[in-house]
Enzyme design. Structure first.
Site, mmCIF file in Angstrom:
data_model
loop_
_atom_site.group_PDB
_atom_site.id
_atom_site.type_symbol
_atom_site.label_atom_id
_atom_site.label_comp_id
_atom_site.label_asym_id
_atom_site.label_seq_id
_atom_site.Cartn_x
_atom_site.Cartn_y
_atom_site.Cartn_z
ATOM 1 N N GLU A 75 41.390 13.964 66.524
ATOM 2 C CA GLU A 75 40.464 12.944 67.069
ATOM 3 C C GLU A 75 41.165 11.573 66.741
ATOM 4 O O GLU A 75 40.837 10.729 67.493
ATOM 5 C CB GLU A 75 39.131 12.990 65.996
ATOM 6 N N CYS A 115 38.436 11.725 59.790
ATOM 7 C CA CYS A 115 38.099 11.259 61.207
ATOM 8 C C CYS A 115 36.654 10.627 61.353
ATOM 9 O O CYS A 115 36.494 9.930 62.361
ATOM 10 C CB CYS A 115 38.354 12.565 62.155
HETATM 11 N N1 THU Z 1 42.637 18.932 62.479
HETATM 12 C C1 THU Z 1 42.171 18.259 63.464
HETATM 13 O O1 THU Z 1 43.106 17.688 64.400
HETATM 14 N N2 THU Z 1 40.975 17.909 63.697
HETATM 15 C C2 THU Z 1 40.006 18.044 62.633
HETATM 16 O O2 THU Z 1 38.670 17.682 62.846
HETATM 17 C C3 THU Z 1 40.223 19.042 61.586
HETATM 18 C C4 THU Z 1 41.685 19.312 61.250
HETATM 19 C C5 THU Z 1 43.862 19.448 62.430
HETATM 20 C C6 THU Z 1 44.810 18.856 61.086
HETATM 21 C C7 THU Z 1 45.846 19.874 61.228
HETATM 22 O O3 THU Z 1 46.780 19.754 62.132
HETATM 23 C C8 THU Z 1 45.174 21.099 61.419
HETATM 24 O O4 THU Z 1 43.880 20.906 62.346
HETATM 25 C C9 THU Z 1 44.724 22.115 60.447
HETATM 26 O O5 THU Z 1 43.994 21.481 59.285
#
Ligand code: THU
Length: 159
Positions: A75, A115
């Site tokens: 995000e 985020c």
């Molecule tokens: N992650 C995201 O990219 N967005 C989210 O809303 C939740 C988590 C990613 C961070 C990390 O690379 C992986 O998901 C596991 O937490």
């Protein structure tokens, strides 16, 4: 003492076809870009697609790092890219999708606290609500970040 309750509104959609035009395309784009995530440590692939007011769509995915905290969520990758390249064009909506370790879209794809805070800032910056579409079963659509981060810290607090 006085007690207050804050309500949030969540619109649920059974599947992609229940979503209309722009939002369906946006979710498809977030699903596609999730495949390109760099997530060798978590194995959790996340994609985000940001729709700008002029129709431009900007995408991003999570970028992990061996030094874990140096990575960034999908995000924020997408939102920061949008704000860096189109600083004057308001953000209308963001769709978020993920592919879990089993190769499937998780039932609930929900943005982390950081985020949510960046989404709130985006709303404040452009003074317009951002529609948030979260993939899963069901797909969930929120008509503004207030529904995702009630009682949030806003720039107004610094004035
Ligand atoms: N992650 C995201 O990219 N967005 C989210 O809303 C939740 C988590 C990613 C961070 C990390 O690379 C992986 O998901 C596991 O937490």
């Amino acid at each position: 003492m006085r007690t207050k309750e804050i309500r949030v509104k969540i619109n649920e959609f059974k599947n992609l076809d229940e979503l209309t035009g722009n939002f369906k395309d946006l979710l498809i784009k977030s699903r596609e870009i999730a495949k390109n995530a760099y997530a060798p440590y978590s194995g959790f692939f996340v994609g985000a697609a940001v729709l700008l007011e002029d129709g431009t769509i900007v995408t991003g995915n999570n970028q992990e790092n061996a030094a874990y905290p140096s990575g960034l969520c999908a995000e924020r990758v997408a939102l920061f890219y949008a704000n860096a390249n189109y600083p004057d064009i308001p953000v209308t909506a963001i769709a978020v999708s993920a592919i879990g370790k089993n190769g499937q879209i998780p039932d609930l794809v929900s943005p982390c606290g950081s985020c949510r805070q960046v989404l709130l800032e985006t709303e404040s910056r452009f003074e317009k609500p951002v529609i948030v579409i979260l993939d899963g079963n069901p797909i969930q659509l929120l008509e503004g970040v207030e529904n995702l981060l009630p009682f949030g810290f806003r720039p107004h607090a610094l004035k």
